[in-house]
Design a protein around this motif. Structure first.
Motif, short mmCIF file in Angstrom:
data_model
loop_
_atom_site.label_atom_id
_atom_site.label_comp_id
_atom_site.label_asym_id
_atom_site.label_seq_id
_atom_site.Cartn_x
_atom_site.Cartn_y
_atom_site.Cartn_z
N UNK A 28 52.77 57.60 32.01
CA UNK A 28 53.49 58.45 32.96
C UNK A 28 52.51 59.36 33.69
N UNK A 29 52.74 59.53 34.98
CA UNK A 29 51.97 60.44 35.83
C UNK A 29 50.54 59.97 36.09
N UNK A 30 50.16 58.78 35.59
CA UNK A 30 48.86 58.21 35.96
C UNK A 30 48.88 57.86 37.45
N UNK A 31 47.80 58.20 38.12
CA UNK A 31 47.60 57.79 39.51
C UNK A 31 46.24 57.11 39.57
N UNK A 32 46.27 55.78 39.52
CA UNK A 32 45.06 54.99 39.31
C UNK A 32 44.60 54.39 40.63
N UNK A 33 43.34 54.67 40.98
CA UNK A 33 42.70 54.00 42.10
C UNK A 33 42.02 52.74 41.62
N UNK A 34 42.37 51.59 42.22
CA UNK A 34 41.84 50.29 41.77
C UNK A 34 40.81 49.84 42.80
N UNK A 35 39.54 49.73 42.39
CA UNK A 35 38.48 49.43 43.35
C UNK A 35 37.63 48.26 42.88
N UNK A 36 36.86 47.70 43.80
CA UNK A 36 35.98 46.57 43.51
C UNK A 36 35.66 45.85 44.81
N UNK A 37 34.61 45.05 44.77
CA UNK A 37 34.17 44.32 45.96
C UNK A 37 35.22 43.29 46.36
N UNK A 38 35.37 43.07 47.67
CA UNK A 38 36.32 42.08 48.17
C UNK A 38 36.07 40.72 47.54
N UNK A 39 37.16 40.04 47.19
CA UNK A 39 37.04 38.70 46.63
C UNK A 39 36.97 38.69 45.11
N UNK A 391 27.80 35.69 50.61
CA UNK A 391 28.33 34.33 50.60
C UNK A 391 27.25 33.43 50.02
N UNK A 392 27.42 33.05 48.76
CA UNK A 392 26.41 32.25 48.08
C UNK A 392 26.37 30.84 48.65
N UNK A 393 25.37 30.07 48.21
CA UNK A 393 25.22 28.71 48.74
C UNK A 393 26.48 27.88 48.62
N UNK A 394 27.17 27.99 47.48
CA UNK A 394 28.39 27.21 47.27
C UNK A 394 29.54 27.71 48.14
N UNK A 395 29.70 29.05 48.19
CA UNK A 395 30.83 29.61 48.94
C UNK A 395 30.67 29.44 50.45
N UNK A 396 29.44 29.16 50.92
CA UNK A 396 29.24 28.95 52.35
C UNK A 396 29.95 27.68 52.84
N UNK A 397 30.25 26.80 51.92
CA UNK A 397 30.93 25.55 52.30
C UNK A 397 32.43 25.61 52.00
N UNK A 398 32.90 26.83 51.74
CA UNK A 398 34.33 27.05 51.52
C UNK A 398 35.05 27.13 52.86
N UNK A 399 36.29 26.66 52.89
CA UNK A 399 37.10 26.82 54.09
C UNK A 399 37.44 28.28 54.31
N UNK A 400 37.43 28.73 55.54
CA UNK A 400 37.74 30.12 55.87
C UNK A 400 39.14 30.49 55.37
N UNK A 401 40.07 29.54 55.42
CA UNK A 401 41.43 29.79 54.97
C UNK A 401 41.53 30.11 53.49
N UNK A 402 40.50 29.79 52.71
CA UNK A 402 40.52 30.05 51.27
C UNK A 402 39.97 31.43 50.92
N UNK A 403 39.43 32.15 51.90
CA UNK A 403 38.84 33.45 51.64
C UNK A 403 39.92 34.52 51.52
N UNK A 404 39.58 35.60 50.80
CA UNK A 404 40.49 36.75 50.74
C UNK A 404 40.43 37.49 52.08
N UNK A 405 41.40 38.42 52.27
CA UNK A 405 41.42 39.17 53.51
C UNK A 405 40.14 39.95 53.74
N UNK A 406 39.62 40.57 52.67
CA UNK A 406 38.38 41.33 52.79
C UNK A 406 37.18 40.45 53.07
#
Length: 591
Positions: A28-39, A391-406
């Motif tokens: 109760x009454x916790x106000x949690x900020x959730x952070x981290x790098x996109x993806x 964007x690592x070597x493997x993720x560079x060949x990922x479709x743009x549609x598969x990426x997160x919004x960030x």
């Protein structure tokens, strides 16, 4: 009382582990900020907490009677319903009728007054306001908010900040707005490499504790490496593993070798990329723009200096984004002149990420813009620039549609910079970017050799980068203020003209107060943080003095330590004098 308890949550997508046996409890009454790098899976974790997505393993337990309200990052506005119907979507008819008046009041405070309008026709900012109203009006003991400050103006963000501070239930929130995090939250939860790290602090306290945690982990790793070197030397001397003591040392070496070093957090490192900019940049004269009988820009003139950092603010719908689109050549003014210098190369970072083919591979999208780019570190290929942008070597060949919004925003930012612009037009650049990327972007803009015009609702971002603020107002007027966003708030003139008599009466008490010294917003912020800065300098000076006492043989090192000690001592003296000055101002103001 624990309202929600998540235990042993794990989730993987392919070879990518988002959560590795993590736990999360909300009281109760916790106000949690959730952070981290996109993806890294922040939005996914919030959907799991809200019961909208299942994990590979683990359990979510709610206390009896606990209800969850959820504001997604991209609310669904596809149904042909009115604004008021959207607010109560999914609620009972009786509840909607009972709370209709309260919902209209909230909507009005949020700047939405046409309750019967089709929600599909609303702007992005208006849709976000309607979604916020829906989240606040529907009763819940837990409120989960994913990027609530995206697409809303500064005034609405400040209003929402006050609403959440007064909210009686528990909150879990993802936001990049650092002022918002600092003022609303009392806990920070960081998602990093599939693990959750908790800090019983607001954002400011988190930054301090995170630095301590990283320093402790680095110290432990240095100690492990030192032990490994000693054990390796012992092994190489040919010790025979016959006795118990020898076997134990070999086992210790193997155990030390098996330990993994703490993973370093990925970060975005952006080198300044631009082409030479001549004396003339952009000159705007007598600009007008209107549509549907509404004037958005009226008789606006502007000369952009080569090193300008211009922040553009104002309520949603006052023409801010339209102005940038006009400068980018994507919209035409009704009248007025815009001239560009011969060397000007504009980079336009649109609010909607422009056109990105969802089926294209990441590397293909960047190569279409440039195969190579020149940076202060030399010529880098498209693949190397993508590596720089996480964007690592493997993720560079990922479709743009598969990426997160960030991740899409980060990729789009790279695509703008790959064209080596010398004038940057940034429309809400902080939307969907994680805090670490924002920090690096701000550092990049510090060293960018050109002018920057940024539409933004992020108060911290504008305080950090702007040296001029232009406020776009209803009716098409534009008001200029020198300084950053804090200076703008201090100097800001009323948005509407008062009657002469009211203005005269209001001016008299202000004239009396003017003689009394007063702390500005920046002074107050500095006073709140200067004690910590002094403490850091004192600790640094003490460490340097200790090193001077211990170093009696290396003359060159002694000279370097002496010089550094003198510099830190001078900084400490200056900070102390400034502290005295601010304390005196505060005492005079309160007297």
């Amino acid at each position: 009382m624990v309202l929600l308890n998540a235990e042993h949550i794990s989730l993987s997508w392919g070879e990518n582990t988002l959560f590795d046996d993590v736990g999360f409890a909300l009281e109760e009454h916790d106000k949690v900020g959730f952070i981290g790098i996109n993806g890294t899976g922040k939005s996914t974790f919030l959907r799991i907490l809200a019961g909208l997505q299942e994990a590979d393993s683990g359990t979510i337990t709610l206390a009896r009677g606990v209800r969850i309200g959820y504001l997604p990052q991209e609310p669904d506005f596809s149904e042909p319903v009115t604004v008021l119907q959207q607010v109560f979507r999914g609620a009972s008819t009786a509840f909607a009728q009972e709370r209709a008046y309260e919902a209209k009041m909230l909507l009005t405070q949020l700047g939405v007054t046409d309750f019967d309008r089709d929600v599909r026709l609303l702007s992005g900012g208006q849709k976000k306001r309607v979604a916020i109203c829906s989240a606040l009006i529907n009763p819940s003991e837990i409120l989960i908010l994913d990027e609530p400050t995206n697409h809303i103006d500064n005034e609405t963000a400040a209003w929402l900040e006050q609403q959440l501070k007064a909210y009686r239930g528990a909150i879990v929130i993802i936001t990049h707005d650092r002022y918002f995090l600092n003022r609303v939250t009392n806990r920070i939860c960081e998602l990093e490499h599939g693990k959750l790290y908790f800090y019983e602090e607001n954002y400011e306290g988190y930054v301090e504790r995170k630095a301590e945690r990283m320093a402790s982990a680095a110290a432990s790793e240095r100690k492990r490496q030192s032990l490994l070197r000693r054990e390796l030397e012992w092994m190489r001397r040919g010790a025979r593993a016959r006795g118990t003591k020898s076997r134990s040392r070999i086992e210790r070496y193997e155990a030390l070798s098996a330990q993994t070093a703490p993973e370093e957090a990925s970060s975005v490192e952006m080198k300044s990329i631009s082409t030479r900019l001549g004396k003339k940049t952009i000159e705007v004269s007598g600009l007008y723009k209107s549509w549907d009988s509404t004037t958005y820009i009226r008789d606006f003139s502007l000369n952009v200096a080569r090193d300008d950092r211009i922040g553009i603010v104002g309520r949603n719908g006052t023409g801010k984004s339209t102005f940038l689109r006009i400068l980018a050549g994507q919209a035409q003014p009704d009248s007025g002149e815009i001239s560009f210098g011969e060397t000007v190369r504009v980079g336009y970072f649109a609010q909607d990420c422009g056109h990105m083919d969802e089926n294209r591979k990441v590397i293909e999208f960047i190569r279409d813009i440039a195969e190579t780019v020149r940076t202060p570190d030399g010529t880098l290929s498209a693949a190397q620039m993508l590596e720089t942008f996480l964007f690592s070597g493997e993720s560079q060949w990922t479709r743009i549609g598969s990426l997160s919004g960030g991740e899409k925003r980060r990729l789009y930012l790279l695509s703008v910079l790959m064209s080596a612009p010398n004038i940057l037009l940034l429309d809400e650049p902080t939307n969907d970017l994680d805090i670490e990327t924002l920090t690096i972007l701000e550092n990049y803009l510090d060293n960018f050799d050109g002018a920057v015009l940024a539409v933004s609702h992020d108060r911290y971002f504008l305080d950090r980068i702007a040296n001029r603020i232009f406020e776009f107002r209803q009716g098409g007027s534009v008001q200029e203020y020198l300084g950053n966003y804090a200076d703008y708030l201090e100097k800001r003139a009323p948005a509407t003209d008062s009657a002469p008599k009211k203005t005269e009466r209001a001016a008299k008490p202000r004239a009396k107060a003017a003689a009394k010294p007063k702390l500005s917003y920046k002074d107050r912020y500095e006073l709140e943080h200067i004690d910590d800065e002094i403490a850091v300098l004192e600790q640094k000076l003490a460490t340097l003095k200790q090193q001077l006492q211990e170093n009696t043989t290396d003359f060159i090192a002694l000279q370097q330590l002496t010089t550094e000690s003198e510099e830190v001592s001078a900084q400490l003296d200056a900070k102390t004098e400034r502290w005295i000055e601010l304390q005196e101002l505060a005492e005079q103001e309160n007297s």
